[in-house]
Design an enzyme around this catalytic site. Sequence first.
Site, PDB file in Angstrom:
ATOM      1  N   CYS A 197      -7.909   0.052  -2.254  1.00  0.00           N
ATOM      2  CA  CYS A 197      -8.129  -0.924  -1.179  1.00  0.00           C
ATOM      3  C   CYS A 197      -8.383  -0.194   0.142  1.00  0.00           C
ATOM      4  O   CYS A 197      -9.443   0.392   0.322  1.00  0.00           O
ATOM      5  CB  CYS A 197      -6.961  -1.895  -1.147  1.00  0.00           C
ATOM      6  N   HIS A 241      -5.251  -3.931  -6.274  1.00  0.00           N
ATOM      7  CA  HIS A 241      -3.962  -3.214  -6.219  1.00  0.00           C
ATOM      8  C   HIS A 241      -3.298  -3.133  -7.590  1.00  0.00           C
ATOM      9  O   HIS A 241      -2.473  -3.981  -7.925  1.00  0.00           O
ATOM     10  CB  HIS A 241      -3.015  -3.972  -5.279  1.00  0.00           C
ATOM     11  N   GLU A 284      -0.913  -1.423  -8.520  1.00  0.00           N
ATOM     12  CA  GLU A 284       0.549  -1.256  -8.415  1.00  0.00           C
ATOM     13  C   GLU A 284       1.255  -2.609  -8.337  1.00  0.00           C
ATOM     14  O   GLU A 284       2.473  -2.680  -8.443  1.00  0.00           O
ATOM     15  CB  GLU A 284       0.904  -0.372  -7.205  1.00  0.00           C
TER      16      GLU A 284
HETATM   17  N1  GLN Z   1      -8.179  -5.208   4.716  1.00  0.00           N
HETATM   18  C1  GLN Z   1      -7.512  -3.955   4.753  1.00  0.00           C
HETATM   19  C2  GLN Z   1      -8.312  -2.930   5.527  1.00  0.00           C
HETATM   20  O1  GLN Z   1      -9.405  -3.121   5.823  1.00  0.00           O
HETATM   21  C3  GLN Z   1      -7.274  -3.412   3.363  1.00  0.00           C
HETATM   22  C4  GLN Z   1      -6.278  -4.298   2.661  1.00  0.00           C
HETATM   23  C5  GLN Z   1      -5.492  -3.623   1.607  1.00  0.00           C
HETATM   24  O2  GLN Z   1      -5.398  -2.391   1.521  1.00  0.00           O
HETATM   25  N2  GLN Z   1      -4.858  -4.447   0.823  1.00  0.00           N
HETATM   26  O3  GLN Z   1      -7.832  -1.905   5.850  1.00  0.00           O
END
Ligand code: GLN
Length: 190
Positions: A78, A171, A173
């Site tokens: 992410c 994610h 995890e």
């Molecule tokens: N929206 C977040 C970002 O741009 C990422 C979200 C996440 O890691 N769950 O940094």
Amino acid sequence: MRIGVLALQGAFIEHISILRRLGAEALPVRLPCELNSLDGLIIPGGESTTILKLMQSFDFFPPLRELAHDSFPIWGICAGMICLARNISNFDIETLAVMDVVVKRNAFGRQIDSFEAELPMPALGVKPFPAVFIRAPAIEGANSEVEILARLPDGTDVAAQQGKMLISAFHPELSRDPRFHSYFLKIAAC
Ligand code: GLN
């Protein structure tokens, strides 16, 4: 097997406990000197601007770029995927720029638009992977060295591999399915 989890901000504790359950040694990484003697690194989800700013302040950019260049196993999740991407299409920030993908930040909307999906992921076996998306980015483009590992039904690419580097927009995890972590451990063991 010693896996570091970048612990500047975000969801690092969850990764450490899954990795330990899988029998790996897992440690939080807060300083560049802690990158020594690791077999792999996870850059977890969180807030990419915060993680990237802290990486800059603690001088993580040069050693991480060197490790990526030397085919060190790194998995960006992410916000971690944003950190690794060569380019962010809708946001002007310096990233590590070590994976040849173009990524769109917050590609699915706001926090309230977070969702779960059962994703076919042949690299992990026949059973689909339960993927949790939280204000997730998406992969908009990738060069030929990048293999797409998972795609949403609408065709959006959400996980990929380039050499020993992995990215996922969701994610793993947060699912009760350790297969993606096992996959990373296998890569790190090669
Ligand atoms: N929206 C977040 C970002 O741009 C990422 C979200 C996440 O890691 N769950 O940094």
